[in-house]
Design an enzyme around this catalytic site. Structure first.
Site, short mmCIF file in Angstrom:
data_model
loop_
_atom_site.label_atom_id
_atom_site.label_comp_id
_atom_site.label_asym_id
_atom_site.label_seq_id
_atom_site.Cartn_x
_atom_site.Cartn_y
_atom_site.Cartn_z
N ASN A 180 0.85 -1.19 0.00
CA ASN A 180 0.00 0.00 0.00
C ASN A 180 0.90 1.25 0.00
OD1 ASN A 180 -1.44 2.25 1.06
ND2 ASN A 180 -3.08 0.88 1.67
N HIS B 110 1.04 6.05 2.00
CA HIS B 110 1.84 6.89 2.90
C HIS B 110 2.97 7.63 2.17
CE1 HIS B 110 -0.46 5.93 6.35
NE2 HIS B 110 -0.46 4.67 5.98
N HIS C 253 -5.62 3.71 -1.73
CA HIS C 253 -6.96 4.10 -1.29
C HIS C 253 -7.21 5.52 -1.73
CE1 HIS C 253 -9.83 4.35 2.49
NE2 HIS C 253 -10.42 4.73 1.36
N ARG D 268 -9.31 8.30 -1.11
CA ARG D 268 -10.31 8.70 -0.10
C ARG D 268 -11.14 9.85 -0.63
NH1 ARG D 268 -8.84 6.48 5.32
NH2 ARG D 268 -10.65 7.64 6.00
N ARG E 181 -6.91 12.83 0.86
CA ARG E 181 -5.84 13.24 1.78
C ARG E 181 -4.47 12.65 1.39
NH1 ARG E 181 -7.52 10.03 7.25
NH2 ARG E 181 -9.46 11.12 6.81
N GLU F 126 -8.65 0.63 -3.38
CA GLU F 126 -9.53 0.67 -2.20
C GLU F 126 -10.39 1.91 -2.27
OE1 GLU F 126 -7.13 0.72 1.27
OE2 GLU F 126 -6.34 -1.29 0.96
N THR G 124 -8.40 3.50 8.23
CA THR G 124 -9.65 2.73 8.17
C THR G 124 -9.80 1.93 9.45
OG1 THR G 124 -9.18 2.57 5.81
CG2 THR G 124 -11.01 1.28 6.64
N GLU H 147 -11.50 -9.26 2.69
CA GLU H 147 -10.22 -8.96 3.37
C GLU H 147 -10.56 -8.77 4.83
OE1 GLU H 147 -7.61 -5.94 1.72
OE2 GLU H 147 -6.70 -5.61 3.70
N HIS I 289 -4.03 -4.71 7.71
CA HIS I 289 -4.13 -3.55 8.58
C HIS I 289 -3.25 -3.71 9.80
CE1 HIS I 289 -5.55 0.11 10.43
NE2 HIS I 289 -5.99 0.41 9.23
#
Ligand code: PXP
Length: 273
Positions: A19, A22, A55, A57, A61, A82, A113, A163, A206
């Site tokens: 992912n 970040h 993701h 969003r 962000r 996502e 999340t 998931e 996660h």
């Protein structure tokens, strides 16, 4: 053709979805273009990422719309998009046609999340999204807690994959709460078994991390949360972001990916294929 034990385990290890959100978070701290999450995704693929996860969003962000377009053009491994179950996101996904989609809950105030999607409470809406996305050619997964009602509802909604949210396990592991770790592992195991009986492919993610990232006072030889989840038979994919990108600050992105992949292989070897 014959395979060695190590090759067999690597073949059966869960795939690693990296992912890259970040990287975008760091870029957006100053606006502009650097560090570029798409360049990070390319490096992650070179370093062995099986899937690139991101993701988009509602508040943009981290990942932005132009990142999605560039990821689609530049990345040769499956993209795992996502998104929340909103008309806007479903339309963007239909246009993008990523290989995989993971539908997640979203609250504007949350840092990440925090819980699973309530499939049971909005079955018609999620079923409709699953149908539309399957028609657009994407394989859909639902990000849910390991709760029997949500797992059964996911099968009813027509999603081929779930998931399982490993956040509670990960938090218990960071806190060193062994009893809670065991309870969460038992919940995940039961969830995976139920998923299998319903014909669902199961993924997990996660908060997963390596023991060498624990605070100094802890023993780096402790079994890691990534290992524990990889050791659960039938977990086909792990999706990892925060701890992997955090580790990359110290060891580089390629090394961080190879460390997590090695842990997934070790975990799967432990689970007796
Ligand atoms: N899986 C899903 C569905 C996510 O939304 C996220 C990010 O919140 C992750 C996995 C990765 O979690 P983390 O960044 O804590 O590794």
């Amino acid at each position: 053709m014959t395979f060695s034990g190590t090759q067999l385990t690597a073949m059966h290890a869960p795939l690693l979805g990296v992912n890259i959100d970040h990287v975008a978070t760091v870029r957006n701290a100053r606006g502009g273009f650097f560090p570029d999450p798409v360049a990070a995704a390319q490096l992650a693929v070179e370093g062995g990422a099986d899937i690139i996860t991101f993701h988009l969003r509602e508040d943009r962000r981290h990942i932005r719309d132009d990142d999605v377009v560039r990821l689609k053009e530049a990345i040769g491994v499956p993209l795992n998009f996502e998104a929340a179950v909103t008309d806007e996101m479903i339309a963007i996904i239909e246009r993008t046609a990523p290989e995989h989609v993971c539908l997640v809950p979203e609250r504007r105030q949350e840092v990440t999340t925090e819980g699973g999607l309530d499939v049971l409470g909005q079955l018609a809406r999620v079923s409709d999204a699953c149908q539309r996305l399957a028609a657009a050619g994407s394989r859909v997964s639902l990000f849910i807690g390991a709760d029997p009602g949500q797992i059964e509802a996911s099968a009813k909604a027509g999603a081929p994959c779930i998931e399982l949210h490993t956040g509670a396990l990960a938090n218990a592991w960071w806190a060193g709460d062994t009893a809670l770790v065991e309870a969460e592992m038992a919940r995940l195991k039961a969830g995976i078994q139920l998923g299998r009986s319903l014909g669902l492919r199961t993924h997990a993610g996660h908060g997963l991390a390596l023991s060498s990232d624990l605070p100094m006072a802890r023993d780096p030889r402790e079994t890691s949360s990534a290992f524990m989840v990889a050791a659960l038979p039938d977990v086909a994919e792990l999706h990892i972001g925060h701890a992997l990108i955090g580790r990359a600050l110290f060891v580089g992105l390629r090394q961080a990916i190879s460390d997590f992949k090695a842990e997934a292989i070790r975990g799967r070897a432990f689970s007796t294929v």
